[in-house]
Design an enzyme around this catalytic site. Structure first.
Site, PDB file in Angstrom:
ATOM      1  N   VAL A  46     -21.036   0.000  -4.809  1.00 43.36           N
ATOM      2  CA  VAL A  46     -21.174  -1.447  -4.571  1.00 43.36           C
ATOM      3  C   VAL A  46     -22.630  -1.821  -4.271  1.00 43.36           C
ATOM      4  O   VAL A  46     -23.200  -2.726  -4.889  1.00 43.36           O
ATOM      5  CB  VAL A  46     -20.253  -1.909  -3.399  1.00 43.36           C
ATOM      6  CG1 VAL A  46     -20.473  -3.380  -3.087  1.00 43.36           C
ATOM      7  CG2 VAL A  46     -18.794  -1.659  -3.748  1.00 43.36           C
ATOM      8  N   GLY A  77     -26.441   1.089   2.369  1.00 45.55           N
ATOM      9  CA  GLY A  77     -25.531   1.850   1.517  1.00 45.55           C
ATOM     10  C   GLY A  77     -25.796   1.556   0.056  1.00 45.55           C
ATOM     11  O   GLY A  77     -25.687   0.406  -0.394  1.00 45.55           O
ATOM     12  N   LYS A 136       0.869  -1.175   0.000  1.00 47.01           N
ATOM     13  CA  LYS A 136       0.000   0.000   0.000  1.00 47.01           C
ATOM     14  C   LYS A 136       0.905   1.224   0.000  1.00 47.01           C
ATOM     15  O   LYS A 136       2.075   1.138   0.377  1.00 47.01           O
ATOM     16  CB  LYS A 136      -0.855  -0.015   1.283  1.00 47.01           C
ATOM     17  CG  LYS A 136      -2.105   0.800   1.206  1.00 47.01           C
ATOM     18  CD  LYS A 136      -3.291  -0.004   0.719  1.00 47.01           C
ATOM     19  CE  LYS A 136      -4.527   0.863   0.636  1.00 47.01           C
ATOM     20  NZ  LYS A 136      -5.700   0.129   0.179  1.00 47.01           N
ATOM     21  N   GLY A 193     -24.270   3.063  -2.653  1.00 40.52           N
ATOM     22  CA  GLY A 193     -23.231   3.676  -3.476  1.00 40.52           C
ATOM     23  C   GLY A 193     -22.868   2.748  -4.622  1.00 40.52           C
ATOM     24  O   GLY A 193     -23.695   1.977  -5.116  1.00 40.52           O
TER      25      GLY A 193
HETATM   26  P1  NAD Z   1     -19.690   4.735  -2.027  1.00 44.45           P
HETATM   27  O1  NAD Z   1     -19.083   5.947  -1.376  1.00 44.45           O
HETATM   28  O2  NAD Z   1     -19.960   4.756  -3.482  1.00 44.45           O
HETATM   29  O3  NAD Z   1     -21.068   4.357  -1.286  1.00 44.45           O
HETATM   30  C1  NAD Z   1     -21.257   4.381   0.088  1.00 44.45           C
HETATM   31  C2  NAD Z   1     -22.735   4.674   0.326  1.00 44.45           C
HETATM   32  O4  NAD Z   1     -23.022   4.487   1.716  1.00 44.45           O
HETATM   33  C3  NAD Z   1     -23.141   6.125  -0.011  1.00 44.45           C
HETATM   34  O5  NAD Z   1     -24.284   6.118  -0.849  1.00 44.45           O
HETATM   35  C4  NAD Z   1     -23.430   6.743   1.363  1.00 44.45           C
HETATM   36  O6  NAD Z   1     -24.418   7.758   1.286  1.00 44.45           O
HETATM   37  C5  NAD Z   1     -23.902   5.529   2.125  1.00 44.45           C
HETATM   38  N1  NAD Z   1     -23.804   5.642   3.584  1.00 44.45           N
HETATM   39  C6  NAD Z   1     -22.829   6.206   4.328  1.00 44.45           C
HETATM   40  N2  NAD Z   1     -23.127   6.091   5.640  1.00 44.45           N
HETATM   41  C7  NAD Z   1     -24.297   5.417   5.717  1.00 44.45           C
HETATM   42  C8  NAD Z   1     -25.123   4.986   6.804  1.00 44.45           C
HETATM   43  N3  NAD Z   1     -24.788   5.226   8.056  1.00 44.45           N
HETATM   44  N4  NAD Z   1     -26.264   4.317   6.510  1.00 44.45           N
HETATM   45  C9  NAD Z   1     -26.619   4.072   5.235  1.00 44.45           C
HETATM   46  N5  NAD Z   1     -25.887   4.470   4.167  1.00 44.45           N
HETATM   47  C10 NAD Z   1     -24.745   5.139   4.405  1.00 44.45           C
HETATM   48  O7  NAD Z   1     -18.719   3.535  -1.628  1.00 44.45           O
HETATM   49  P2  NAD Z   1     -18.572   2.110  -2.361  1.00 44.45           P
HETATM   50  O8  NAD Z   1     -17.487   2.170  -3.353  1.00 44.45           O
HETATM   51  O9  NAD Z   1     -19.927   1.599  -2.754  1.00 44.45           O
HETATM   52  O10 NAD Z   1     -18.025   1.230  -1.144  1.00 44.45           O
HETATM   53  C11 NAD Z   1     -18.871   0.788  -0.098  1.00 44.45           C
HETATM   54  C12 NAD Z   1     -18.052   0.005   0.918  1.00 44.45           C
HETATM   55  O11 NAD Z   1     -17.440  -1.112   0.278  1.00 44.45           O
HETATM   56  C13 NAD Z   1     -16.908   0.783   1.575  1.00 44.45           C
HETATM   57  O12 NAD Z   1     -16.752   0.326   2.887  1.00 44.45           O
HETATM   58  C14 NAD Z   1     -15.707   0.390   0.737  1.00 44.45           C
HETATM   59  O13 NAD Z   1     -14.498   0.538   1.452  1.00 44.45           O
HETATM   60  C15 NAD Z   1     -16.016  -1.060   0.453  1.00 44.45           C
HETATM   61  N6  NAD Z   1     -15.373  -1.610  -0.743  1.00 44.45           N
HETATM   62  C16 NAD Z   1     -15.621  -1.085  -1.969  1.00 44.45           C
HETATM   63  C17 NAD Z   1     -15.024  -1.627  -3.096  1.00 44.45           C
HETATM   64  C18 NAD Z   1     -15.321  -1.087  -4.477  1.00 44.45           C
HETATM   65  O14 NAD Z   1     -15.038  -1.788  -5.454  1.00 44.45           O
HETATM   66  N7  NAD Z   1     -15.879   0.093  -4.612  1.00 44.45           N
HETATM   67  C19 NAD Z   1     -14.154  -2.733  -2.966  1.00 44.45           C
HETATM   68  C20 NAD Z   1     -13.928  -3.282  -1.690  1.00 44.45           C
HETATM   69  C21 NAD Z   1     -14.550  -2.698  -0.586  1.00 44.45           C
END
Ligand code: NAD
Length: 373
Positions: A185, A181, A81, A183
């Site tokens: 994912v 959530g 990292k 977002g």
């Molecule tokens: P993102 O920022 O696109 O989405 C996160 C969503 O969670 C947002 O819509 C936000 O409004 C919502 N949120 C935040 N706090 C909340 C709460 N208390 N209650 C309900 N909703 C809430 O992020 P992402 O890329 O979708 O990633 C989501 C999670 O998965 C993170 O923990 C990230 O580290 C993990 N992750 C993502 C990936 C990837 O490929 N994007 C890979 C591995 C792990």
């Protein structure tokens, strides 16, 4: 604490590189934790750390986490990292990322970088100007683009494995899943689950996202502060970390916790508590490894189909974790660590006894990337 004391405290890292350039203001640290399985892959985080000590601790911790994630995913990758000390809103420049790219290049493929918090696909494009050892570059440059559909697909496979183990069924039809959530994912996961015929409930603190997803997929919603404790078969955390904590754990009504978020357990003991409650936990770094599998395919020469196929491996990986958990009588998050450590140990042994006869000794691993400059 002194630098070497901190390094010693946070694991057995192979190499730590401090990167500095006065002209462009670069202050970065690259940590290579373990390259037994292959080159150390992990993203570059840009963050305005309060102190250099905070930055070092973060990079040591995150790089070790990547070793476990890659190993449990069955990938021929090690863990690494990087962190850049700075405010991503104020301190980015072409020179900064290209200079950082030159540092990555100086490691000759021992470390391969990618996007992380505070960095984007555009920053990766600058790094790519100085080194081929970067993934997550734009699709137009032969990269794999947004990893989230692959992460979500891996999560779907993980939910299937968890349901198989806990409820002894192969079908997700009628399964009640609460997704926290919406977002990158979470929204993809909802789409996959609806296709499987599951009964999905969603929640997000962003009301617009909730309305959009409910309209698009004809699913129902629950308040963001109620989703963790909602009555369901599977709770799928796809938002922030530490969602399983002292406040939530006794109120959970689900049978399974299986979602994409990182660091779902506030502390290790919460994983043990889930086991005591009879709730099956799909360890976060095993179930959310689809994105890492996707960038691994990018190194081999990218194919979207192959990347999707690879994410199916999450199913078997989790079944292995559940099997270790049962046979050793330990909680699943501890079984995941055992799986990861065992694989590294066995490949290290193989190296020791068959050195020179390896199909891909580390010295030639840099040839893995087809995007040589
Ligand atoms: P993102 O920022 O696109 O989405 C996160 C969503 O969670 C947002 O819509 C936000 O409004 C919502 N949120 C935040 N706090 C909340 C709460 N208390 N209650 C309900 N909703 C809430 O992020 P992402 O890329 O979708 O990633 C989501 C999670 O998965 C993170 O923990 C990230 O580290 C993990 N992750 C993502 C990936 C990837 O490929 N994007 C890979 C591995 C792990």
């Amino acid at each position: 604490m002194l630098t070497f004391e901190l390094i010693e405290k946070h694991g057995d890292h192979e190499e730590i590189v401090y990167c500095h350039d006065r002209d462009c203001g670069l202050k970065a640290i690259i940590a290579v934790h373990n390259t037994t399985l292959g080159p150390a892959l992990g993203g570059t985080r840009m963050w305005p750390y309060q102190s250099e000590e905070d930055a070092l601790v973060d990079v040591l911790r995150l790089s070790k986490g990547m070793t476990y994630k890659a190993s449990a995913a069955g990938l021929n990758l090690g863990g690494g990292k990087a962190v850049i000390i700075g405010d991503p809103k104020k301190h980015k420049s072409e020179a900064l990322f290209r200079t950082f790219g030159a540092y990555v290049n100086s490691l000759n493929g021992k470390y391969i970088t990618a996007e992380d918090v505070g960095t984007t696909v555009h920053d990766m494009a600058y790094i790519f100007m100085e080194t081929p050892y970067v993934t997550g570059i734009p699709v137009s440059f032969g990269g794999s683009g947004d990893p989230s559909p692959f992460t979500a697909h891996g999560v779907l496979m993980g939910i299937k494995a968890s349901v198989k183990d806990k409820l002894q069924t192969d079908s997700l039809k009628g399964l009640r899943v609460a997704v926290q959530g919406l977002g990158s994912v979470g929204s993809h996961l909802v789409e996959y689950l609806v296709k499987e015929g599951s009964t999905v409930t969603v929640a997000d603190i962003d009301k617009e996202k909730v309305t959009h997803i409910c309209d698009k997929f004809n699913v129902t919603s629950v308040d963001a502060d109620k989703v963790v404790t909602s009555d369901c078969d599977v709770f799928a955390p796809c938002a922030m970390g530490a969602v399983i904590n002292d406040q939530t754990i006794s109120k959970l009504k689900c049978k399974i916790v299986a979602g994409g978020a990182n660091n779902q357990l506030a502390e290790h003991r919460h994983g043990d508590a889930l086991m005591e409650l009879g709730i099956l936990y799909a360890p976060d770094y095993v179930i959310n490894s689809g994105g890492l599998m996707n960038v691994f395919v990018e190194l081999e020469g990218y194919s979207r189909e192959r990347a999707f196929e690879k994410t199916m491996q999450v199913y078997d990986n989790l079944l292995q974790v559940f099997s270790i958990s049962r046979s050793e009588g330990v909680a699943t998050h501890r079984a995941a660590d055992t799986l990861a450590e065992k694989r590294i140990k066995s490949i290290a042994n193989l190296r020791q006894h068959h050195h020179g006869r390896m199909a891909r000794p580390f010295s030639t691993l840099k040839e893995m990337t087809t995007r040589q400059k």
